[in-house]
Design a protein around this motif. Structure first.
Motif, PDB file in Angstrom:
ATOM      1  N   LEU A 167       0.825  -1.198   0.000  1.00  0.00           N
ATOM      2  CA  LEU A 167       0.000   0.000   0.000  1.00  0.00           C
ATOM      3  C   LEU A 167       0.868   1.260   0.000  1.00  0.00           C
ATOM      4  CD1 LEU A 167      -2.780   1.353   0.236  1.00  0.00           C
ATOM      5  CD2 LEU A 167      -2.583   1.134   2.726  1.00  0.00           C
ATOM      6  N   LEU A 168       1.910   1.275   0.817  1.00  0.00           N
ATOM      7  CA  LEU A 168       2.807   2.435   0.871  1.00  0.00           C
ATOM      8  C   LEU A 168       3.545   2.615  -0.448  1.00  0.00           C
ATOM      9  CD1 LEU A 168       3.999   4.666   2.670  1.00  0.00           C
ATOM     10  CD2 LEU A 168       5.792   3.053   3.334  1.00  0.00           C
ATOM     11  N   LEU A 169       3.995   1.503  -1.032  1.00  0.00           N
ATOM     12  CA  LEU A 169       4.701   1.581  -2.309  1.00  0.00           C
ATOM     13  C   LEU A 169       3.814   2.146  -3.410  1.00  0.00           C
ATOM     14  CD1 LEU A 169       6.716  -1.775  -2.296  1.00  0.00           C
ATOM     15  CD2 LEU A 169       7.650   0.533  -2.127  1.00  0.00           C
ATOM     16  N   VAL A 170       2.562   1.733  -3.431  1.00  0.00           N
ATOM     17  CA  VAL A 170       1.636   2.208  -4.469  1.00  0.00           C
ATOM     18  C   VAL A 170       1.397   3.718  -4.322  1.00  0.00           C
ATOM     19  CG1 VAL A 170      -0.744   2.119  -5.285  1.00  0.00           C
ATOM     20  CG2 VAL A 170       0.506   0.010  -4.849  1.00  0.00           C
ATOM     21  N   VAL A 171       1.100   4.145  -3.102  1.00  0.00           N
ATOM     22  CA  VAL A 171       0.799   5.565  -2.881  1.00  0.00           C
ATOM     23  C   VAL A 171       2.016   6.435  -3.197  1.00  0.00           C
ATOM     24  CG1 VAL A 171       0.221   7.292  -1.133  1.00  0.00           C
ATOM     25  CG2 VAL A 171      -0.996   5.109  -1.182  1.00  0.00           C
ATOM     26  N   VAL A 172       3.158   6.081  -2.632  1.00  0.00           N
ATOM     27  CA  VAL A 172       4.361   6.884  -2.861  1.00  0.00           C
ATOM     28  C   VAL A 172       4.796   6.796  -4.316  1.00  0.00           C
ATOM     29  CG1 VAL A 172       6.781   7.191  -2.231  1.00  0.00           C
ATOM     30  CG2 VAL A 172       5.106   6.645  -0.472  1.00  0.00           C
ATOM     31  N   VAL A 292      12.030   5.021  -1.385  1.00  0.00           N
ATOM     32  CA  VAL A 292      11.291   5.420  -2.582  1.00  0.00           C
ATOM     33  C   VAL A 292      11.553   6.893  -2.906  1.00  0.00           C
ATOM     34  CG1 VAL A 292       8.996   5.745  -3.571  1.00  0.00           C
ATOM     35  CG2 VAL A 292       9.516   3.677  -2.279  1.00  0.00           C
ATOM     36  N   MET A 293      11.532   7.731  -1.891  1.00  0.00           N
ATOM     37  CA  MET A 293      11.754   9.164  -2.118  1.00  0.00           C
ATOM     38  C   MET A 293      13.155   9.429  -2.649  1.00  0.00           C
ATOM     39  SD  MET A 293       9.902  10.968   1.140  1.00  0.00           S
ATOM     40  CE  MET A 293      10.609  12.539   0.696  1.00  0.00           C
ATOM     41  N   LEU A 294      14.149   8.740  -2.096  1.00  0.00           N
ATOM     42  CA  LEU A 294      15.512   8.966  -2.546  1.00  0.00           C
ATOM     43  C   LEU A 294      15.724   8.451  -3.964  1.00  0.00           C
ATOM     44  CD1 LEU A 294      17.531   8.205   0.705  1.00  0.00           C
ATOM     45  CD2 LEU A 294      17.103  10.406  -0.342  1.00  0.00           C
ATOM     46  N   VAL A 295      15.080   7.337  -4.275  1.00  0.00           N
ATOM     47  CA  VAL A 295      15.212   6.802  -5.629  1.00  0.00           C
ATOM     48  C   VAL A 295      14.626   7.782  -6.640  1.00  0.00           C
ATOM     49  CG1 VAL A 295      14.379   4.989  -7.178  1.00  0.00           C
ATOM     50  CG2 VAL A 295      15.345   4.385  -4.965  1.00  0.00           C
ATOM     51  N   THR A 296      13.573   8.492  -6.253  1.00  0.00           N
ATOM     52  CA  THR A 296      12.926   9.405  -7.192  1.00  0.00           C
ATOM     53  C   THR A 296      13.736  10.671  -7.441  1.00  0.00           C
ATOM     54  OG1 THR A 296      11.657  10.342  -5.361  1.00  0.00           O
ATOM     55  CG2 THR A 296      10.608   8.621  -6.653  1.00  0.00           C
ATOM     56  N   ILE A 297      14.672  11.022  -6.567  1.00  0.00           N
ATOM     57  CA  ILE A 297      15.496  12.206  -6.846  1.00  0.00           C
ATOM     58  C   ILE A 297      16.674  11.856  -7.760  1.00  0.00           C
ATOM     59  CG2 ILE A 297      14.879  13.229  -4.631  1.00  0.00           C
ATOM     60  CD1 ILE A 297      17.715  12.688  -3.675  1.00  0.00           C
ATOM     61  N   LEU A 298      16.865  10.565  -7.997  1.00  0.00           N
ATOM     62  CA  LEU A 298      17.958  10.165  -8.873  1.00  0.00           C
ATOM     63  C   LEU A 298      17.782  10.677 -10.299  1.00  0.00           C
ATOM     64  CD1 LEU A 298      18.678   6.518  -7.650  1.00  0.00           C
ATOM     65  CD2 LEU A 298      20.047   8.571  -7.251  1.00  0.00           C
ATOM     66  N   PRO A 299      16.540  10.640 -10.875  1.00  0.00           N
ATOM     67  CA  PRO A 299      16.415  11.163 -12.245  1.00  0.00           C
ATOM     68  C   PRO A 299      16.826  12.628 -12.375  1.00  0.00           C
ATOM     69  CG  PRO A 299      14.498   9.850 -11.685  1.00  0.00           C
ATOM     70  CD  PRO A 299      15.297   9.996 -10.428  1.00  0.00           C
ATOM     71  N   ARG A 300      16.495  13.455 -11.366  1.00  0.00           N
ATOM     72  CA  ARG A 300      16.901  14.859 -11.432  1.00  0.00           C
ATOM     73  C   ARG A 300      18.425  14.965 -11.373  1.00  0.00           C
ATOM     74  NH1 ARG A 300      14.812  19.868  -7.542  1.00  0.00           N
ATOM     75  NH2 ARG A 300      15.759  21.523  -8.795  1.00  0.00           N
ATOM     76  N   ALA A 301      19.035  14.167 -10.514  1.00  0.00           N
ATOM     77  CA  ALA A 301      20.497  14.166 -10.454  1.00  0.00           C
ATOM     78  C   ALA A 301      21.092  13.607 -11.744  1.00  0.00           C
ATOM     79  CB  ALA A 301      20.968  13.350  -9.258  1.00  0.00           C
ATOM     80  N   GLN A 302      20.395  12.648 -12.354  1.00  0.00           N
ATOM     81  CA  GLN A 302      20.855  12.082 -13.622  1.00  0.00           C
ATOM     82  C   GLN A 302      20.851  13.153 -14.712  1.00  0.00           C
ATOM     83  OE1 GLN A 302      22.083   9.206 -14.385  1.00  0.00           O
ATOM     84  NE2 GLN A 302      21.914   9.073 -16.605  1.00  0.00           N
ATOM     85  N   VAL A 303      19.785  13.964 -14.751  1.00  0.00           N
ATOM     86  CA  VAL A 303      19.719  15.062 -15.710  1.00  0.00           C
ATOM     87  C   VAL A 303      20.845  16.058 -15.451  1.00  0.00           C
ATOM     88  CG1 VAL A 303      18.341  17.034 -16.476  1.00  0.00           C
ATOM     89  CG2 VAL A 303      17.240  14.822 -16.083  1.00  0.00           C
ATOM     90  N   ALA A 304      21.049  16.392 -14.175  1.00  0.00           N
ATOM     91  CA  ALA A 304      22.102  17.349 -13.811  1.00  0.00           C
ATOM     92  C   ALA A 304      23.483  16.819 -14.200  1.00  0.00           C
ATOM     93  CB  ALA A 304      22.047  17.647 -12.321  1.00  0.00           C
ATOM     94  N   ALA A 305      23.739  15.536 -13.910  1.00  0.00           N
ATOM     95  CA  ALA A 305      25.038  14.948 -14.262  1.00  0.00           C
ATOM     96  C   ALA A 305      25.226  14.907 -15.775  1.00  0.00           C
ATOM     97  CB  ALA A 305      25.148  13.543 -13.671  1.00  0.00           C
ATOM     98  N   GLY A 306      24.123  14.653 -16.503  1.00  0.00           N
ATOM     99  CA  GLY A 306      24.206  14.649 -17.962  1.00  0.00           C
ATOM    100  C   GLY A 306      24.569  16.014 -18.514  1.00  0.00           C
TER     101      GLY A 306
END
Length: 582
Positions: A167-172, A292-306
């Motif tokens: 349930l937590l995984l789905v909501v987040v 889950v929250m930390l994994v979701t900030i990875l794409p923004r960091a991925q864009v920044a690193a790119g």
């Protein structure tokens, strides 16, 4: 891109991060031990009334808490040191790399974007490293350890995890999936705000002169509103995230208390175990949410690193050869050098037309060569070829017979002093500004350069003289004063070639004449190159080169060109009368 960046820049901190990993394991074990000790205090101490047991187990809890605090402080310190060190090295590398770009490569990205990539984008990568080493490492350990401890306390009650975690995984997960597109848009909108702000600050005089405050305000409002809208969307989603997680955690507490109470009533569970189980459930859910929250900030960091790697991936067109040649000693009595343009053609990347076409010019040591032509004829581009700020597309530019591409750019620019078209002064003092020309120049030499540049008078009138403050860009001086200080900065350098790119345009005719008359002596017999649109600045040159749409249409003295070059005669007669020209 993110992994590539982290592998490269975190290598010096591998040992520290290994220690952090070990410390996080110790911290997690300590956190997981505390609920069990608390349960033992309740079961073996409070329920039985054994005060000694309470003191004994309480002392153990205190010791574990102190250990947890010490380990957390050390781990956070090492994590912060690694993250800040990574940011420092990234900023240093991108700064040094951009310093090697030519004018076209800088314009390819744009100054606002380069600033954002050097600051905000690197901060995103820093944040991921810090959060990963302080929390992301702990989350999976806490999840696994908490699950094991919960099963150890009560297996049937642990069945609640099969409902709560999905349930937590789905909501987040749903909320975070909606956040990701906004993160990807945000960096571009930050670039846009930086661009508009930079234009506003640099062009403030033009904006006021043409009464365009309202229009520029609307441009900024549009860019600012776009960024604000994206930020608000992200904020609203985060505002929904935390209450949703809180509701799930409270529901988990209710479920544990309800079913745990039933098991206590049946004698299958003790009160202390229920307290411990409730703590473990909260730790498990919290670790899932953090992961889950930390994994979701990875794409923004991925864009920044790119974006960072995109800049670092540019191979500067202008670089030192593997085995550079060296300039010979000046042949004449002065320090002038012979500059030759041999069939030089230049075309900007992607452009169809040529800016310069088959230019052949020989500039003898100790002489003054002037380039004149209409706007867009290629004068500034030609001036930028001499110190190798640009490289010729075809042909060769040589100094004393050595192709500038065979020289180390540092040695070349030590021998070619340039006053650019825009007189830019760095913040500091007049002394530090002039010292850009030569760091070891004495005050006497600085005053000589100011005298030659016709700047000594207004500098002497200042209360603090050479120590007078210079604002960024030299905005606390008039246009003519900035030009004269820029000329003095170049004269401080003992160069063999001096390039003045439209550097006399803000000077009155009398100051211009005095300055040009003193240049041969002030430059020690160096070769002087003057780019100008004003005839008065070039008419006394030893050699005048007339450019028209990138082509050389005339070479000679003033009198020769008046007779033989219609283009030059047209330029002259558009500025002065025929009697003055004669």
């Amino acid at each position: 891109m993110l992994l590539k960046t982290l592998r490269h820049y975190l290598r010096p901190y591998a040992a520290s991060l290994t220690i952090v990993f070990v410390l996080k394991i110790i911290e997690t074990i300590a956190v997981l031990t505390l609920p069990t000790l608390n349960a033992d205090i309740i079961n073996d101490g409070v329920v039985t009334g054994d005060t000694g047991k309470i003191w004994s187990l309480g002392g153990q809890m205190l010791a574990v808490t102190v250990l947890q605090g010490v380990v957390a402080v050390i781990g956070t310190y090492l994590s912060a040191k690694a993250a800040m060190g990574l940011g420092r090295e990234m900023r240093r590398d991108i700064f040094n790399h951009v310093q090697r770009f030519n004018l076209e490569e800088v314009s390819r990205f744009g100054a606002p974007s380069l600033i954002t990539r050097s600051t905000n984008d690197i901060q995103q990568v820093q944040m991921v490293v810090f959060m990963a080493s302080t929390m992301m490492l702990m989350a999976p350990i806490m999840l696994v350890g908490g699950t094991i401890m919960a099963l150890r306390v009560d297996v049937p009650l642990s069945a609640l995890l099969l409902v709560l975690i999905p349930l937590l995984l789905v909501v987040v997960g749903v909320l975070m999936s909606r956040l990701l597109p906004h993160f990807q848009v945000m960096q571009a909108r930050i670039d846009r705000v930086n661009l508009v702000m930079r234009e506003q600050i640099q062009g403030v005089r033009v904006i006021r002169a043409f009464v365009r405050q309202k229009e520029r305000g609307e441009v900024f409002t549009e860019a600012n509103d776009a960024l604000t809208d994206t930020s608000l969307r992200i904020g609203r989603l985060f505002a929904m995230l935390f209450p949703s997680v809180t509701v799930i955690m409270n529901l988990a507490s209710i479920g544990v208390m309800w079913f745990g109470g039933l098991r206590i009533n049946d004698g299958q569970m003790e009160v202390g175990d229920l307290t411990a189980f409730l703590n473990y459930i909260m730790q498990i859910l919290f670790s899932v949410m953090i992961a889950v929250m930390l994994v979701t900030i990875l794409p923004r960091a991925q864009v920044a690193a790119g974006r960072f790697q995109e800049v670092m991936g540019v191979d500067p067109a202008i670089k030192a050869p593997a085995e550079p040649l060296h300039l010979p000693a000046p042949a004449g009595p002065g320090r002038g050098r012979r500059v030759t343009l041999d069939n030089v053609t230049f075309r900007y990347p992607g452009a169809d037309s040529r800016v310069l076409a088959e230019v052949n010019i020989d500039m003898a040591p100790g002489t003054t060569t002037a380039f004149i032509g209409s706007t867009g004829s290629g004068k500034t581009t030609l001036a930028n070829l001499l110190p190798r700020l640009l490289d010729a597309t075809e042909g060769a530019v040589s100094v004393d017979g050595v192709d500038v591409r065979d020289l180390d750019p540092h040695e070349l620019r030590e021998n070619v002093a340039t006053v650019p078209q825009k007189a830019y002064l760095f913040s500091g003092t007049i002394r530090s500004t002039l010292a850009h020309g030569r760091q070891d120049a004495t005050d006497a030499e600085l005053w000589d350069a100011l005298e030659a540049a016709q700047a000594a008078g207004f500098v002497q009138a200042l209360d603090d003289g050479l120590d007078h403050e210079v604002d960024q860009g030299g905005v606390n001086f008039s246009g003519g004063q900035r030009q004269r200080l820029a000329i003095a900065r170049a004269l401080v350098r003992r160069a063999g070639v001096y390039v003045f790119d439209d550097s006399f345009s803000a000077l009155d005719y009398a100051t211009d004449a005095r300055l040009r008359a003193g240049l041969p002596q002030a430059t020690g017999g160096a070769t002087i190159v003057v780019v100008a649109q004003r005839v008065a600045s070039v008419r006394n040159a030893d050699q005048i080169v007339v450019l028209d749409e990138g082509h050389v249409v005339g070479v000679g003295t003033h009198s020769e060109l008046m007779d033989a070059c219609p283009t030059y005669a047209e330029i002259v007669l558009s500025q002065i009368s025929a009697e003055e020209a004669a």
